[in-house]
Design a protein around this motif. Sequence first.
Motif, PDB file in Angstrom:
ATOM      1  N   ARG A 202      -8.353   9.470  -2.699  1.00 61.73           N
ATOM      2  CA  ARG A 202      -9.119   9.483  -4.060  1.00 61.73           C
ATOM      3  C   ARG A 202     -10.108   8.227  -4.067  1.00 61.73           C
ATOM      4  O   ARG A 202      -8.872   7.507  -3.692  1.00 61.73           O
ATOM      5  CB  ARG A 202      -8.367   9.357  -5.443  1.00 61.73           C
ATOM      6  CG  ARG A 202      -8.075  10.724  -5.739  1.00 61.73           C
ATOM      7  CD  ARG A 202      -7.487  10.511  -6.935  1.00 61.73           C
ATOM      8  NE  ARG A 202      -8.249  10.555  -8.548  1.00 61.73           N
ATOM      9  CZ  ARG A 202      -8.442   9.530  -8.577  1.00 61.73           C
ATOM     10  NH1 ARG A 202      -7.755   8.263  -8.635  1.00 61.73           N
ATOM     11  NH2 ARG A 202      -9.178   9.710  -9.771  1.00 61.73           N
ATOM     12  N   GLY A 203     -11.116   8.230  -4.417  1.00 60.67           N
ATOM     13  CA  GLY A 203     -11.421   6.482  -4.717  1.00 60.67           C
ATOM     14  C   GLY A 203     -11.597   6.081  -3.283  1.00 60.67           C
ATOM     15  O   GLY A 203     -12.537   4.899  -2.993  1.00 60.67           O
ATOM     16  N   THR A 204     -11.407   6.833  -2.032  1.00 63.29           N
ATOM     17  CA  THR A 204     -11.340   5.736  -0.765  1.00 63.29           C
ATOM     18  C   THR A 204     -13.282   5.615  -0.898  1.00 63.29           C
ATOM     19  O   THR A 204     -14.312   6.569  -1.112  1.00 63.29           O
ATOM     20  CB  THR A 204     -11.100   6.763   0.529  1.00 63.29           C
ATOM     21  OG1 THR A 204     -10.033   6.775   0.462  1.00 63.29           O
ATOM     22  CG2 THR A 204     -10.737   5.510   1.769  1.00 63.29           C
ATOM     23  N   GLY A 205     -13.668   3.955  -0.362  1.00 63.94           N
ATOM     24  CA  GLY A 205     -14.526   3.863   0.213  1.00 63.94           C
ATOM     25  C   GLY A 205     -15.728   4.214   1.416  1.00 63.94           C
ATOM     26  O   GLY A 205     -14.921   4.791   2.224  1.00 63.94           O
TER      27      GLY A 205
ATOM     28  N   PHE B  36     -16.342   3.689 -13.272  1.00 66.11           N
ATOM     29  CA  PHE B  36     -14.802   3.898 -12.852  1.00 66.11           C
ATOM     30  C   PHE B  36     -14.389   4.720 -13.653  1.00 66.11           C
ATOM     31  O   PHE B  36     -13.979   4.620 -15.040  1.00 66.11           O
ATOM     32  CB  PHE B  36     -14.283   2.882 -13.412  1.00 66.11           C
ATOM     33  CG  PHE B  36     -14.629   1.562 -11.984  1.00 66.11           C
ATOM     34  CD1 PHE B  36     -14.465   1.691 -10.860  1.00 66.11           C
ATOM     35  CD2 PHE B  36     -15.736   0.910 -12.647  1.00 66.11           C
ATOM     36  CE1 PHE B  36     -14.770   0.187 -10.144  1.00 66.11           C
ATOM     37  CE2 PHE B  36     -15.841  -0.479 -11.921  1.00 66.11           C
ATOM     38  CZ  PHE B  36     -15.547  -0.303 -10.225  1.00 66.11           C
TER      39      PHE B  36
ATOM     40  N   SER C  81     -11.470   5.880 -14.544  1.00 61.56           N
ATOM     41  CA  SER C  81     -10.119   6.048 -14.986  1.00 61.56           C
ATOM     42  C   SER C  81      -9.692   4.702 -16.517  1.00 61.56           C
ATOM     43  O   SER C  81      -9.075   4.559 -16.852  1.00 61.56           O
ATOM     44  CB  SER C  81      -9.080   5.885 -14.466  1.00 61.56           C
ATOM     45  OG  SER C  81      -9.465   5.001 -13.915  1.00 61.56           O
ATOM     46  N   MET C  82     -11.533   3.729 -16.657  1.00 61.68           N
ATOM     47  CA  MET C  82     -11.353   2.705 -17.309  1.00 61.68           C
ATOM     48  C   MET C  82     -12.198   3.134 -18.431  1.00 61.68           C
ATOM     49  O   MET C  82     -13.540   4.027 -18.291  1.00 61.68           O
ATOM     50  CB  MET C  82     -11.915   1.703 -16.331  1.00 61.68           C
ATOM     51  CG  MET C  82     -11.176   1.240 -15.373  1.00 61.68           C
ATOM     52  SD  MET C  82     -11.728   0.649 -14.184  1.00 61.68           S
ATOM     53  CE  MET C  82     -11.043  -1.419 -14.902  1.00 61.68           C
TER      54      MET C  82
ATOM     55  N   MET D  97     -16.431  -5.035 -15.935  1.00 56.46           N
ATOM     56  CA  MET D  97     -16.436  -4.645 -14.519  1.00 56.46           C
ATOM     57  C   MET D  97     -17.530  -4.866 -13.875  1.00 56.46           C
ATOM     58  O   MET D  97     -17.944  -5.725 -12.301  1.00 56.46           O
ATOM     59  CB  MET D  97     -15.536  -3.562 -14.029  1.00 56.46           C
ATOM     60  CG  MET D  97     -13.937  -3.103 -13.771  1.00 56.46           C
ATOM     61  SD  MET D  97     -13.957  -4.559 -12.685  1.00 56.46           S
ATOM     62  CE  MET D  97     -12.320  -5.786 -14.517  1.00 56.46           C
TER      63      MET D  97
ATOM     64  N   ALA E 235     -10.068  -0.804 -11.031  1.00 54.26           N
ATOM     65  CA  ALA E 235     -11.643  -0.999 -10.269  1.00 54.26           C
ATOM     66  C   ALA E 235     -11.271  -0.286  -9.245  1.00 54.26           C
ATOM     67  O   ALA E 235     -12.298   1.018  -8.986  1.00 54.26           O
ATOM     68  CB  ALA E 235     -12.647  -1.911 -10.805  1.00 54.26           C
ATOM     69  N   TYR E 236     -10.912  -1.281  -8.738  1.00 55.89           N
ATOM     70  CA  TYR E 236     -11.106  -0.489  -6.963  1.00 55.89           C
ATOM     71  C   TYR E 236     -10.374   0.296  -6.476  1.00 55.89           C
ATOM     72  O   TYR E 236     -10.614   1.120  -5.474  1.00 55.89           O
ATOM     73  CB  TYR E 236     -10.460  -2.053  -5.845  1.00 55.89           C
ATOM     74  CG  TYR E 236     -10.473  -1.797  -4.315  1.00 55.89           C
ATOM     75  CD1 TYR E 236     -10.976  -2.665  -3.925  1.00 55.89           C
ATOM     76  CD2 TYR E 236      -9.379  -1.096  -4.174  1.00 55.89           C
ATOM     77  CE1 TYR E 236     -11.609  -2.386  -2.765  1.00 55.89           C
ATOM     78  CE2 TYR E 236      -9.097  -1.416  -2.583  1.00 55.89           C
ATOM     79  CZ  TYR E 236     -10.205  -1.477  -1.671  1.00 55.89           C
ATOM     80  OH  TYR E 236     -10.695  -1.683  -0.205  1.00 55.89           O
ATOM     81  N   SER E 237      -9.084   0.743  -7.160  1.00 56.77           N
ATOM     82  CA  SER E 237      -8.363   1.711  -7.119  1.00 56.77           C
ATOM     83  C   SER E 237      -8.711   3.670  -7.399  1.00 56.77           C
ATOM     84  O   SER E 237      -9.321   4.047  -6.754  1.00 56.77           O
ATOM     85  CB  SER E 237      -6.986   1.012  -7.714  1.00 56.77           C
ATOM     86  OG  SER E 237      -6.673   2.863  -7.929  1.00 56.77           O
ATOM     87  N   ASP E 238      -9.921   2.964  -8.228  1.00 58.68           N
ATOM     88  CA  ASP E 238     -10.501   4.171  -8.651  1.00 58.68           C
ATOM     89  C   ASP E 238     -12.160   4.200  -7.909  1.00 58.68           C
ATOM     90  O   ASP E 238     -11.871   5.771  -7.940  1.00 58.68           O
ATOM     91  CB  ASP E 238     -10.915   3.791 -11.169  1.00 58.68           C
ATOM     92  CG  ASP E 238     -12.280   4.303 -10.659  1.00 58.68           C
ATOM     93  OD1 ASP E 238     -12.775   5.024 -10.623  1.00 58.68           O
ATOM     94  OD2 ASP E 238     -11.135   5.332 -11.971  1.00 58.68           O
ATOM     95  N   ASN E 239     -12.199   3.644  -7.301  1.00 59.47           N
ATOM     96  CA  ASN E 239     -13.767   3.421  -6.765  1.00 59.47           C
ATOM     97  C   ASN E 239     -14.006   2.456  -5.903  1.00 59.47           C
ATOM     98  O   ASN E 239     -14.758   1.159  -6.886  1.00 59.47           O
ATOM     99  CB  ASN E 239     -14.613   3.735  -7.817  1.00 59.47           C
ATOM    100  CG  ASN E 239     -16.205   4.052  -7.424  1.00 59.47           C
ATOM    101  OD1 ASN E 239     -16.873   4.380  -6.410  1.00 59.47           O
ATOM    102  ND2 ASN E 239     -16.688   4.791  -8.007  1.00 59.47           N
ATOM    103  N   GLU E 240     -13.573   2.492  -4.476  1.00 60.99           N
ATOM    104  CA  GLU E 240     -13.656   1.280  -4.137  1.00 60.99           C
ATOM    105  C   GLU E 240     -15.148   1.082  -3.670  1.00 60.99           C
ATOM    106  O   GLU E 240     -15.760  -0.509  -3.823  1.00 60.99           O
ATOM    107  CB  GLU E 240     -13.426   1.714  -2.393  1.00 60.99           C
ATOM    108  CG  GLU E 240     -12.940   0.918  -1.781  1.00 60.99           C
ATOM    109  CD  GLU E 240     -11.973   1.257  -0.393  1.00 60.99           C
ATOM    110  OE1 GLU E 240     -11.448   1.951  -0.504  1.00 60.99           O
ATOM    111  OE2 GLU E 240     -12.901   1.201   0.930  1.00 60.99           O
TER     112      GLU E 240
ATOM    113  N   ALA F 123     -16.648  -0.599  -7.022  1.00 59.47           N
ATOM    114  CA  ALA F 123     -16.168  -1.932  -6.918  1.00 59.47           C
ATOM    115  C   ALA F 123     -17.481  -3.290  -5.494  1.00 59.47           C
ATOM    116  O   ALA F 123     -17.440  -4.315  -6.347  1.00 59.47           O
ATOM    117  CB  ALA F 123     -14.686  -1.837  -6.411  1.00 59.47           C
TER     118      ALA F 123
END
Lengths: 273, 336, 445
Positions: free
Chosen positions: A20-23, A129, A131-132, A140, B197-202, B205
């Motif tokens: 999940r969420g890896t860039g 985001f 989950s936020m 953010m 935020a970084y964990s959610d969506n790199e 972020a």
Amino acid sequence: MSGDPYGDRGNKDATIVNPRGTGTAQPVKGGSAKAAPNGPFLIGETMTGGYGNGPDILHDCTISVEKGEIAVIVGPNGAGKSTAMKAIFGMLDLRAGHVRLDGEDITALSPQARVAKGMGFVPQTSNIFTSMTVEENLEMGAFIRTDDFSGTMEQIFDLFPILREKRRQPAGELSGGQRQQVAVGRALMTQPKLLMLDEPTAGVSPIVMDELFERIIDVARTGIPVLMVEQNARQALEIADKGYVMVQGANAYTGTGKELLADEDVRKSFLGG
Amino acid sequence: MDFLNALVALSNYVLIPGMAYGSQLALGALGVTMVYGILRFSNFAHGDTMAFGAMVTVLMTWWLQSLGVSLGPLPTALLALPVGIAVCIGMLLATDRAVYHFYREKKAKPVILVIVSMGVMFIMNGIVRFIIGPGDQRFLDGERFLVSARDFKTMTGLQEGLAIKTTQAITVVTAVIVVAALFWFLNRTRAGKSMRAYSDNEDLALLSGINPERVVMLTWIIVAALATIAGVLYGLDKTFKPFTYFQLLLPIFAAAIVGGLGSPLGAIAGGFVIAFSEVTITYAWKKVLGYLMPESLAPDSLMQLLSTDYKFAVSFTILLIVLLFRPTGLFKGKAV
Amino acid sequence: MSDAVKNTGLFMIVGALILLTGVLQSWNAALLILNMGLISAIMALGVNLQWGFAGLFNIGVMGFVALGGLAAVLIGMPVTPGAWRAGGIGVIGALLLGAATIAAAVMVMKRMRKGPLRALVVIVVLVGGFFVFRALLDPNVAAIEAINPAGTGYLGGLNPGDQDTYKDYGIILLLAWPAGGVLAAGAAWLIGKTALGLRSDYLAIATLGIAEIIIAVLKNEDWLSRGVKNVIGIPRPVPYEIDLQNDPAFVERAAGVGLDPTMASTLYVKLLYAALFLVVLLVLLWMAQKALASPWGRMLRAIRDNEFAAEAMGKDVKRRHLQVFVLGSAVCGIAGAMMTTLDGQLVPSAYQPLRFTFLIWVMVIIGGSGNNFGAVLGGFLIWFLWVQVEPMGRLLMDLVTSGMADGYWLKTHLLESAAHMRLLTMGIVLLLVLRFSPRGLIPEK
């Protein structure tokens, strides 16, 4: 891939690696900006590049926006429209070409530094985001600001009233149109000098799409130039001051929105007659 | 039927040790889940990181003890703990710089980082054994019991004694404080939110101007603190032995996965689920049942479901059951 | 073919290192390294099948190796007189009942509708089954363990000899090797079936856990493997040194090459083992190479490199993964049985994950993931280092501390700690190779 020493060999073990969420961005490492006076407000000039060691996706592509303008990039699927946006934002290392913003050459700047220079970018997918909460998403957006940003947040709530209502809700629970509003709102929190939108209307209903376009015009009216990639070429060109038609990573046609809409070739190939 | 005595026996042998062990596992699992959430791999070196932080604290404690410094009834180790944390932070940041950073630059897939963490595990394991040796080390001092069994018996007049070890009380109190601080940090501060935020969506972020390297650095700092605290608490409560820390890896991973990898709340819940199942299933219930059942029905055997050596089997079975029914864990592996 | 030259060169370097050990230390030590190197190479081959070919992350190698060791006991040891009558049948019955309980629970899961009632029934079946299982198992186990606990106290194995003559049937151990493979494969099938079945697999944690459980079983189930009392005196498929020394013909031949009988017998036995192990390694290596080049192997790699494309082409990814996981684990099981044969004893507490799981991973990564020759090379090289780092570390420490006064605390500490250098070295070697030659010494083609 067997050729890639840093690949995953097809491993999908969720107990050891987090999918999940890896860039996916391969951002510019960061250097300094150089003065480059004159020229348009923003220009990505003769950009050439692709992801990693892969083939070039952009070939000598040039995109520019002037102050107070809405510029739109259209073109068929896989033409490299989104890649061009990412390249302008520094999410992709260019092999050739320059990006200049407001009299400075920012080609060597990292994406964070470009945010600080006043660029705001809303990607096409995963642009919030999830989950936020809505409010945290906006916070953010203002991450680089050290001043009090509550005023900006109020402005965004005025622009998108539904977000004020849902400010405490996780953004992932919102509807598609609302999510797009959060995404645009997040990008506006830095009070950018320029807003870049990658297919803001992808996957939303026609009514919501119209409303989003209205909002985007509102934003442009406040004086922020907007650079936008759009799938709905006709509507987008209608509101565009400048249009770019991209084909296979290169500029095919350039002109004002009206000119492109009137152009026989463009209509035939991209607007369905 | 003697309900009160049964309850006391239950608390003495199951509830209190389970609480302490659960807190230790929860702190360990929090560290694993943070790395998983931010750096996106399971850190095999975590057990040895705990051992490293605890080792520094043990050495510091010995030094303080040799100077005659003490905290009175509390263990001197608490005084040495900040030093342990600081050195462990330094160690992890240096490791990141020397090892992990390179692979981030290369955009290596997380599974490569898992293998890299195996190398780090070997090295840390070697360092700890090299410095302090593989044996058992004692560093506990101060008052041994908060409530001793005898005091409790004279106080209440019950037949069954209730003992609360100082270390158990310290463990639970520290864990509560640490967890509260961590949640406050993650949910209320700008830096903490940037980590989420970084964990959610790199990528997003990055677009928001969050510096990935800073987030990673913060993560290692928090992980070092969590690991050291967990390691020291475990060492105080049980014993400090490098190899046991390595073995803690399985229950810690089990806790993190049961709770849902990447979810701090899940890590805590998972820690207690694993701890209580281990303790209850390997506890000999004879005493408690003896109080509860009429004389004639009182059990002869130990009434132990499984021998203590099978405690790993328990962690693992729980894990398996959870994964079969909820593949993402109890708290749906969410962003940090 | 510069690649072939380079690879041959690498193998020759490792060979030279082992020869050097023979010249500088002793030939016995060199052969010991060679024998364990052969076994390590086989283990590495197994892990490479899983990780190199299919990207499966098995960190329970230890468990499969230990199961192989158990097979050596179950095949090689003689049956304990009276143990089967005392409780063997009962134990088997209890185990079958346990399996039936789980099967029943699975049936209930599948047949009943989802809801609290189903959960309740499953729990009742499992808990009830567990207590009946224990009630049946415990007395039988006690009966078996009561039979001469100091000497046997377990069921024993399939050796046709009795307590005095079983060592004459050592050749049966050759059967234990494939049996170890079968046992490991069976366990792997069970694990794979559950852990590879879901949307995203969780093989890593499953194998990690199962390995610990297998070791716990070996340590605790005295009726099966004598637990921590260890099984010693496992017969061997090669002659005993003492018999050779008492054989005039052998002594004469030894004298012919200028060796004293003791030395000659120990070397001879180790050479025999080396020959046997080499045959196994070569057969497995040949099979692995054939598999890699076969359509099956190509499909595996296609799945590994692009699972979605392979799935879209109608390949059954889960099935292939299960197959390769079972095969790789079987290879580890074979190696485990061979190792226990070489040791002549099963010591459950000797199984440590660092040594039997993670060290094998180091071998595969350093040798070259996805290349069978790489895995074999890694097996030999890392085993050599694992053994030789300790004396080298001691030498280093002697050097470092030579200037310090005797009895100085740091000197004593450093000298004592030299033994722990090997873990440190393994980590450093792994990180260096990952950094500067991430595809390993002999990369995948």
